[in-house]
Enzyme design. Structure first.
Site, mmCIF file in Angstrom:
data_model
loop_
_atom_site.group_PDB
_atom_site.id
_atom_site.type_symbol
_atom_site.label_atom_id
_atom_site.label_comp_id
_atom_site.label_asym_id
_atom_site.label_seq_id
_atom_site.Cartn_x
_atom_site.Cartn_y
_atom_site.Cartn_z
ATOM 1 C CG HIS A 157 -2.025 -1.015 1.125
ATOM 2 N ND1 HIS A 157 -3.332 -0.683 0.849
ATOM 3 C CD2 HIS A 157 -2.013 -2.371 1.227
ATOM 4 C CE1 HIS A 157 -4.069 -1.774 0.797
ATOM 5 N NE2 HIS A 157 -3.298 -2.823 1.031
ATOM 6 C CG ASP A 365 -0.042 9.185 0.681
ATOM 7 O OD1 ASP A 365 -0.080 8.013 1.101
ATOM 8 O OD2 ASP A 365 -0.752 10.093 1.142
HETATM 9 P P1 ADQ Z 1 -3.180 6.020 4.724
HETATM 10 O O1 ADQ Z 1 -1.777 6.486 4.916
HETATM 11 O O2 ADQ Z 1 -3.967 5.774 5.950
HETATM 12 O O3 ADQ Z 1 -3.243 4.708 3.801
HETATM 13 P P2 ADQ Z 1 -5.110 7.349 2.820
HETATM 14 O O4 ADQ Z 1 -4.933 6.637 1.535
HETATM 15 O O5 ADQ Z 1 -5.367 8.805 2.634
HETATM 16 O O6 ADQ Z 1 -3.866 7.204 3.796
HETATM 17 O O7 ADQ Z 1 -6.335 6.709 3.566
HETATM 18 C C1 ADQ Z 1 -6.837 7.231 4.761
HETATM 19 C C2 ADQ Z 1 -8.292 6.824 4.967
HETATM 20 O O8 ADQ Z 1 -8.683 7.162 6.287
HETATM 21 C C3 ADQ Z 1 -9.236 7.537 4.015
HETATM 22 O O9 ADQ Z 1 -10.281 6.668 3.671
HETATM 23 C C4 ADQ Z 1 -9.737 8.715 4.844
HETATM 24 O O10 ADQ Z 1 -11.041 9.146 4.529
HETATM 25 C C5 ADQ Z 1 -9.682 8.164 6.253
HETATM 26 N N1 ADQ Z 1 -9.305 9.257 7.173
HETATM 27 C C6 ADQ Z 1 -8.150 9.918 7.213
HETATM 28 N N2 ADQ Z 1 -8.188 10.883 8.169
HETATM 29 C C7 ADQ Z 1 -9.397 10.818 8.720
HETATM 30 C C8 ADQ Z 1 -10.079 11.563 9.736
HETATM 31 N N3 ADQ Z 1 -9.515 12.585 10.343
HETATM 32 N N4 ADQ Z 1 -11.310 11.198 10.045
HETATM 33 C C9 ADQ Z 1 -11.890 10.198 9.409
HETATM 34 N N5 ADQ Z 1 -11.325 9.492 8.435
HETATM 35 C C10 ADQ Z 1 -10.116 9.785 8.089
HETATM 36 C C11 ADQ Z 1 -2.280 3.794 3.265
HETATM 37 C C12 ADQ Z 1 -1.231 4.418 2.332
HETATM 38 C C13 ADQ Z 1 -1.926 5.212 1.229
HETATM 39 C C14 ADQ Z 1 -2.893 4.318 0.478
HETATM 40 C C15 ADQ Z 1 -3.798 3.564 1.431
HETATM 41 C C16 ADQ Z 1 -4.642 2.519 0.707
HETATM 42 O O11 ADQ Z 1 -0.342 5.249 3.063
HETATM 43 O O12 ADQ Z 1 -0.975 5.775 0.329
HETATM 44 O O13 ADQ Z 1 -3.687 5.114 -0.391
HETATM 45 O O14 ADQ Z 1 -3.071 2.899 2.452
HETATM 46 O O15 ADQ Z 1 -3.847 1.713 -0.082
#
Ligand code: ADQ
Length: 461
Positions: A157, A365
């Site tokens: 990921h 990311d």
């Molecule tokens: P993350 O580093 O966790 O994921 P991201 O892809 O943005 O980053 O996913 C975060 C998830 O959590 C999103 O669905 C978002 O809506 C939710 N989220 C974040 N902050 C929040 C908040 N304050 N309140 C509620 N919900 C929140 C890792 C990798 C990424 C990759 C994903 C999936 O680092 O690059 O995209 O896995 O593969």
């Protein structure tokens, strides 16, 4: 259809599996498993003194959850240690924050072995195993050592680092050799795949062709890019519904006609939050006409709070927000609203919908699901603008975004000014190309593509 067994470090409790509290991986895996069903195996999130030998089993809908606990020592050495203080910073190009010691590395392999032993007892002969993320790279090799002949896939990921960066990991060879025990390795982007192929060819003396065939460490496997998607229709639906919710109305009332830029991230140094606040300050500096007329809403719940670097970034962020607000706030306007907590998916979708700008500026990311969620949540008649870091995997797909260098505050300030003043026609054009892409490659398409490719891999008998 063969039974699917998903393995990830953390398995959320059934009630939390589809919620935002679960984080990027869990949200995606849950959406992918909801219809097909299967077994989801991993750590319960509990830290205990004495572990039970049998996994705990719980069922919800078509998914069977099988979880084990970790001891305090495993939690510190495997999870906080090798996974989150070695692999995470290194794979996000933060060599300055990368810590390495042999004790943590040994624990990483021991916990993977514990996972392998527990999993072997749960498997049926025909199962397809799909392992997720950097915590569990050695799992297939350890399963194979126990005689497991199953088809095993892996999906990373987070980014796969460039060769020169990976070489800074003292045990890079053991890690890549372990990865080659999978039948298929999936990356988020072609750039990650390219970096992996470079390692195979230049460092491991193996072969890696343009069709995804890899031979190295006496193994043949497939390596490909499978950019992850979101549950686009569901987010769009949440956004439509919650635009009339009390919470969204309260937010709109509080803005009094001002424009909103929104950022939603786990509180992590890879997300570029300090740089983002500085760029917002630069906007107010360079474009005084926006003072008093735009608000940055940053939602960033703390994560990995036991890791010192995460305590530091939290402090830096508080200081930076305080500085910008101290410098520019008026008695009736505060430039940055910084909230240290999570929100439900529906509430977030409502905030996305009423924001003129989605500001997504990670320093690195793998993909960044928030960028895609922001797009899915927009009003087609009056969509907002996505300002997106070139170092997020999502930038490869979302060409309608304004792409920025997250290290360059002046350039982000220019991009924000552009986004705040862009004509409606251009906003619609930019948005509709992105929305089509987000819908086409949604989370179901992603898992289908991955699993179809895994089913096609020729596996040695
Ligand atoms: P993350 O580093 O966790 O994921 P991201 O892809 O943005 O980053 O996913 C975060 C998830 O959590 C999103 O669905 C978002 O809506 C939710 N989220 C974040 N902050 C929040 C908040 N304050 N309140 C509620 N919900 C929140 C890792 C990798 C990424 C990759 C994903 C999936 O680092 O690059 O995209 O896995 O593969």
């Amino acid at each position: 259809m063969k039974r699917l067994v998903i393995v990830s470090n953390r398995v959320p409790t059934p009630s939390k599996a589809g919620t935002a509290a679960a984080g990027g991986l869990a949200v995606a895996v849950h959406a992918a498993m909801r219809d097909r069903g299967g077994v989801w195996f991993g750590w319960s999130g509990n830290v205990v003194e004495d572990r039970e030998h049998q996994p705990k089993i719980a069922k919800a809908g078509k998914i069977t959850y099988a979880t084990i606990d970790l001891t305090q020592e495993e939690y510190e050495q495997y999870y906080n240690g090798f996974a989150n203080r070695t692999l995470w910073p290194l794979f996000h190009y933060r060599m300055d924050l990368t810590e390495f010691n042999r004790r943590n590395m040994a624990s990483y392999f021991e916990v993977n072995d514990l996972f392998a032993n527990t999993l072997v007892a749960l498997l049926k002969p025909d199962d397809v195993i799909w392992v997720h993320d950097y915590h569990l790279i050695p799992l297939a090799e350890l399963l194979r050592a126990k005689g497991c002949k199953h088809r095993i896939g892996f999906f990373l990921h987070i980014p796969w680092p460039a060769l020169e960066v990976l070489l800074a990991l003292p045990n890079h060879s053991a890690i890549v050799r372990a990865l080659c025990a999978y039948d298929q390795v999936g990356f988020q982007t072609k750039d990650d795949l390219y970096a992996f192929r470079q390692y195979i060819m230049r460092e491991a003396g193996g072969r890696a062709d343009h069709d995804g065939n890899v031979s190295a460490f006496n193994r043949n496997l497939r390596a490909e890019a499978f950019p992850i998607g979101i549950d686009a229709d569901r987010i769009a639906d949440y956004a439509r519904k919650s635009q009339h919710s009390r919470q969204t109305k309260r937010m709109l009332d509080s803005l009094r006609g001002r424009q909103l830029a929104v950022g939603v991230d786990r509180l992590d140094y890879s997300k570029g939050l300090v740089e983002r606040f500085q760029a917002f300050e630069q906007l107010l500096d360079s474009y005084p006409e926006h003072r008093g007329h735009v608000v940055l809403l940053q939602i960033a719940p703390p994560s990995r709070e036991d890791v010192p670097e995460y305590m530091e970034i939290r402090q830096q962020l508080e200081t930076t927000a305080g500085h910008v607000n101290g410098r520019y706030a008026e008695f009736d306007w505060v430039p940055i609203r910084y909230l240290n907590r999570g929100y439900g998916r529906q509430a977030l979708a409502g905030f996305f919908r009423i924001s003129s700008i989605g500001l997504v500026t990670p320093l690195r990311d793998g993909m960044n699901l928030v960028a895609k969620e922001y797009v899915a949540a927009q009003n087609p008649q009056d969509p907002g603008v996505l300002v997106l870091s070139r170092f997020a995997g999502a930038a490869r797909e979302l060409e309608g975004a304004i792409i920025v260098n997250p290290y360059n505050a002046e350039a982000i300030a220019d991009a924000l000014h552009q986004a705040l003043t862009i004509p409606l026609e251009e906003r619609r054009e930019r948005w509709s190309s992105m929305y089509q892409q987000v819908r086409k490659n949604d989370v179901v398409a992603w898992q289908q593509r991955y699993l179809d490719a895994l089913a096609d891999v020729a596996v040695a008998a």
